[in-house]
Design a protein around this motif. Structure first.
Motif, mmCIF file in Angstrom:
data_model
loop_
_atom_site.group_PDB
_atom_site.id
_atom_site.type_symbol
_atom_site.label_atom_id
_atom_site.label_comp_id
_atom_site.label_asym_id
_atom_site.label_seq_id
_atom_site.Cartn_x
_atom_site.Cartn_y
_atom_site.Cartn_z
ATOM 1 N N ARG A 237 0.865 -1.180 0.000
ATOM 2 C CA ARG A 237 0.000 0.000 0.000
ATOM 3 C C ARG A 237 0.907 1.237 0.000
ATOM 4 N N PRO A 238 0.359 2.413 -0.378
ATOM 5 C CA PRO A 238 1.223 3.600 -0.515
ATOM 6 C C PRO A 238 2.017 3.942 0.742
ATOM 7 N N GLN A 239 1.431 3.729 1.931
ATOM 8 C CA GLN A 239 2.123 4.169 3.152
ATOM 9 C C GLN A 239 2.933 3.054 3.797
ATOM 10 N N GLU A 240 3.148 1.956 3.053
ATOM 11 C CA GLU A 240 3.783 0.791 3.662
ATOM 12 C C GLU A 240 5.264 0.727 3.303
ATOM 13 N N VAL A 241 6.152 0.536 4.292
ATOM 14 C CA VAL A 241 7.575 0.354 3.981
ATOM 15 C C VAL A 241 7.823 -1.130 3.708
ATOM 16 N N ARG A 242 8.983 -1.400 3.077
ATOM 17 C CA ARG A 242 9.289 -2.793 2.754
ATOM 18 C C ARG A 242 9.713 -3.553 4.012
ATOM 19 N N LYS A 243 9.834 -4.863 3.848
ATOM 20 C CA LYS A 243 10.218 -5.711 4.988
ATOM 21 C C LYS A 243 11.660 -5.394 5.396
ATOM 22 N N ILE A 244 11.845 -5.244 6.700
ATOM 23 C CA ILE A 244 13.164 -4.877 7.202
ATOM 24 C C ILE A 244 13.731 -6.006 8.034
ATOM 25 N N PRO B 108 28.214 7.224 21.777
ATOM 26 C CA PRO B 108 27.073 8.001 22.251
ATOM 27 C C PRO B 108 26.506 8.953 21.204
ATOM 28 N N MET B 109 25.183 8.911 21.069
ATOM 29 C CA MET B 109 24.503 9.769 20.090
ATOM 30 C C MET B 109 23.344 10.471 20.786
ATOM 31 N N ARG B 110 22.929 11.584 20.202
ATOM 32 C CA ARG B 110 21.794 12.313 20.781
ATOM 33 C C ARG B 110 20.512 11.509 20.700
ATOM 34 N N ASP B 111 20.380 10.739 19.626
ATOM 35 C CA ASP B 111 19.163 9.965 19.388
ATOM 36 C C ASP B 111 19.477 8.940 18.305
ATOM 37 N N PHE B 112 18.594 8.003 18.164
ATOM 38 C CA PHE B 112 18.585 7.097 17.027
ATOM 39 C C PHE B 112 18.461 7.961 15.761
ATOM 40 N N VAL B 113 19.099 7.584 14.647
ATOM 41 C CA VAL B 113 18.802 8.272 13.382
ATOM 42 C C VAL B 113 18.092 7.269 12.489
ATOM 43 N N VAL B 114 16.902 7.586 12.039
ATOM 44 C CA VAL B 114 16.246 6.703 11.071
ATOM 45 C C VAL B 114 15.939 7.496 9.818
ATOM 46 N N SER B 115 15.974 6.789 8.704
ATOM 47 C CA SER B 115 15.821 7.478 7.438
ATOM 48 C C SER B 115 14.888 6.710 6.523
ATOM 49 N N CYS B 116 14.137 7.451 5.741
ATOM 50 C CA CYS B 116 13.219 6.835 4.793
ATOM 51 C C CYS B 116 12.961 7.857 3.679
ATOM 52 N N GLU C 208 2.211 16.582 1.652
ATOM 53 C CA GLU C 208 1.750 15.197 1.627
ATOM 54 C C GLU C 208 2.937 14.220 1.581
ATOM 55 N N VAL C 209 3.900 14.518 0.675
ATOM 56 C CA VAL C 209 5.065 13.639 0.527
ATOM 57 C C VAL C 209 5.885 13.648 1.815
ATOM 58 N N MET C 210 6.068 14.835 2.381
ATOM 59 C CA MET C 210 6.827 14.972 3.623
ATOM 60 C C MET C 210 6.188 14.129 4.726
ATOM 61 N N GLN C 211 4.859 14.203 4.797
ATOM 62 C CA GLN C 211 4.131 13.433 5.803
ATOM 63 C C GLN C 211 4.387 11.940 5.617
ATOM 64 N N MET C 212 4.380 11.499 4.339
ATOM 65 C CA MET C 212 4.649 10.101 4.010
ATOM 66 C C MET C 212 6.030 9.681 4.496
ATOM 67 N N ALA C 213 7.030 10.540 4.244
ATOM 68 C CA ALA C 213 8.401 10.215 4.626
ATOM 69 C C ALA C 213 8.510 10.106 6.145
ATOM 70 N N VAL C 214 7.863 11.039 6.852
ATOM 71 C CA VAL C 214 7.914 11.000 8.320
ATOM 72 C C VAL C 214 7.256 9.726 8.829
ATOM 73 N N GLU C 215 6.102 9.372 8.238
ATOM 74 C CA GLU C 215 5.417 8.134 8.622
ATOM 75 C C GLU C 215 6.327 6.928 8.405
ATOM 76 N N GLY C 216 7.009 6.918 7.225
ATOM 77 C CA GLY C 216 7.933 5.830 6.904
ATOM 78 C C GLY C 216 9.023 5.715 7.951
ATOM 79 N N CYS C 217 9.628 6.866 8.305
ATOM 80 C CA CYS C 217 10.694 6.879 9.315
ATOM 81 C C CYS C 217 10.186 6.292 10.626
ATOM 82 N N LYS C 218 8.962 6.666 10.998
ATOM 83 C CA LYS C 218 8.424 6.197 12.279
ATOM 84 C C LYS C 218 8.195 4.690 12.254
ATOM 85 N N GLN C 219 7.701 4.187 11.101
ATOM 86 C CA GLN C 219 7.516 2.734 10.986
ATOM 87 C C GLN C 219 8.848 2.016 11.124
ATOM 88 N N ILE C 220 9.865 2.563 10.426
ATOM 89 C CA ILE C 220 11.186 1.929 10.468
ATOM 90 C C ILE C 220 11.743 1.982 11.888
#
Lengths: 279, 246
Positions: free
Chosen positions: B18-25, B151-159, B211-223
């Protein structure tokens, strides 16, 4: 602060002394006997973007080989012969001693030449089998090896990965039309390559006058000389390589030849199993 | 030539997502004994390796900084990683650009002031490329840094996210990536909800961009959810093996 030095500290500061405590007992720091190679794991066909691929692990040394096939025009002197282009890379990822791509240029080239010589001069592969149409189209196989982790003896890992990947190659069925344009037959069969023989390598090193089989990188660095022997599955000697270092006598060489010969059967079996598991 | 149908009438993509779905990780940590940290990362058919060395002595003395660690990143694609063989595996323009982008991303996240006069090396090797290698490498590097205990400030995730035929899609694969639509790789710090990398070089209306930005943020959160869950399991196992936290 405690002044007691742990084994790890002695190993870092006085590596040779550390080894001298082990070797007279006939054992190495990783628990192996002096004449025991590391556990060898061979798997084939794990990369889907390549026509043939293999991953070989010797203990923690690991090499991945991918083969891409392309169509090209043969050389005028050998109109029926396909081509084989080999490259070996030691990326900075593989070892703390290689910090940049340029650090490993010498090592890459010598591995490339050694492996290419064995493949072509001992006629492992019939280059005629790569012919599509006389003097107009042949396959060229780009064989690329990446050492993913270099913990000694990467020659053995590299050569074994190349051989396994070659047996794993699946060439698509192609046809040539009148305008000499080669195209893949939709839904056609695939063609595997037949290897004439399997040259199986084994490397040795001399450390503190003791003979060690399949050295780790730590052992290679401390050793006075390293050498490699290659025998094929028909029991024929294919290559001997001893680049400088301390002199050795004939009886050591004889002993090593026997050890290599005894290992060939086991490795060829592992390779065949790896390829069958993928079918 | 007929046009490929990127979105089926049922609203599914070429690989059935589906459009908002990331691939299997899938990923593994601590593969290499000689590196300080390492990770193997798989996202669909994209497969990458990352290794971290350091903090260690600076290779070029002049580059050393007296108040912080310097970071060195190298991204490279294996010659057999793409459909057509890549000629030069290292040091082409694209690889260099990606290396720089990834370095700059991590410079802002790693607590470099803790290791003055040292160097941290991050090496990434793409074994198989099916779109989104830049993002996959950032995720892999992030995991390898965690494995190395830096040590890092936070996890970095990318999508990455893009838009084809007016539909915003997250985590584009190779076919979707080559459709020529906009491509927006994004890296975020998920806990702090901050952006550390954002690239977009295409024409989009403001609404579409949102819309695209929102998609990318959603993807990052899923990952992030997938990576974090597995990381906690792995850490639990490590603690159980040692039977103590210290």
């Amino acid at each position: 602060m405690k002044l007691e030095a742990s084994a790890d500290v002695i190993r870092k500061l006085h590596p040779l002394e550390f080894y001298k405590r082990f070797l007279p007992e006939g054992i190495r720091p990783d628990g192996r006997n002096l004449n025991k190679p590391r556990v060898t794991v061979i798997s084939a066909g794990s990369l889907t973007t390549a026509e043939g691929s293999a991953l070989v692990k010797l203990g923690s040394t690991s090499a991945i080989c991918g083969i891409k096939a392309e169509v090209t025009i043969p050389a005028d002197t050998e109109p029926q012969c396909g081509k084989l282009v080999l490259s070996v890379e030691l990326p900075p990822l593989c070892s703390p001693n290689i910090q940049r791509w340029t650090d490993s240029v010498e090592q890459n080239s010598s591995l490339e030449v050694q492996i290419e010589d064995i493949l072509l001069k001992t006629n492992v592969l019939n280059l005629e089998a790569l012919c599509i149409k006389d003097s107009s189209a042949v396959w060229v196989l780009y064989v690329d090896v990446y050492i993913l982790e270099h913990d000694g003896n990467c020659f053995d890992a590299a050569l074994l990965s190349v051989l396994t990947a070659l047996t794993n190659v699946k060439l698509p069925e192609v046809e040539v039309n009148e305008e000499q344009i080669v195209s893949i037959v939709e839904g056609g069969s695939t063609q595997s390559l037949e290897l004439n023989h399997y040259p199986i390598p084994l490397s040795f090193c001399i450390l503190d006058d003791k003979l060690l089989v399949d050295p780790t990188s730590e052992e290679e660095e401390l050793s006075s000389t390293c050498f490699t022997i290659v025998y094929n599955n028909r029991g024929e000697l294919c290559s001997l390589y001893k680049p400088g270092g301390k002199h050795i006598n004939d009886d050591i060489l004889e002993e090593c030849k026997q050890t290599t010969l005894n290992r060939t059967e086991h490795i060829v079996k592992l390779m065949k199993q790896a390829n069958e598991a993928k079918k | 030539m007929s046009k490929i149908e990127f979105i089926s009438p049922e609203g599914l993509r070429v690989d059935g997502r589906r459009p908002q779905e990331v691939r299997k990780i899938n990923y593994r940590l601590n593969l290499f004994s000689r590196a300080d940290g390492s990770a193997y990362y798989e996202q669909g058919n994209t497969r990458v390796l990352a290794a971290v060395y350091g903090p260690r002595q600076v290779t070029r003395r002049g580059a050393s900084k007296h108040d912080r660690a310097i970071i060195n990143c190298e991204y490279s694609m294996a010659t057999f990683s793409t459909g057509e063989r890549r000629k030069s595996a290292k040091r082409d323009r694209r690889s260099t650009e990606i290396s720089v982008v990834i370095r700059q991303t991590f410079e802002s996240v790693i607590l470099t002031h803790l290791y003055p006069r040292t160097q941290i090396d991050i090496f990434m090797q793409v074994l198989q490329a099916d779109g989104g290698t830049r993002c996959a490498c950032i995720n892999a590097a992030s995991l390898a840094l965690i494995d190395a205990g830096i040590p890092m400030r936070d996890f970095v995730v990318s999508c990455a996210a893009g838009m084809i035929d007016g539909v915003a899609l997250t985590d584009l694969n190779y076919i979707e990536d080559s459709a020529g639509g906009p491509d927006l790789p994004l890296a975020i710090l998920p806990k702090q909800n901050k952006i550390c990398l954002l690239q977009m070089d295409s024409k989009l209306t403001i609404e579409q961009y949102e819309e695209v930005m929102q998609m990318a943020v959603e993807g990052c959160k899923q990952i992030h959810a997938v990576l974090d869950a597995k990381l906690k399991d792995v850490t639990d196992q490590l603690v159980n093996k040692r039977k103590t936290l210290l």
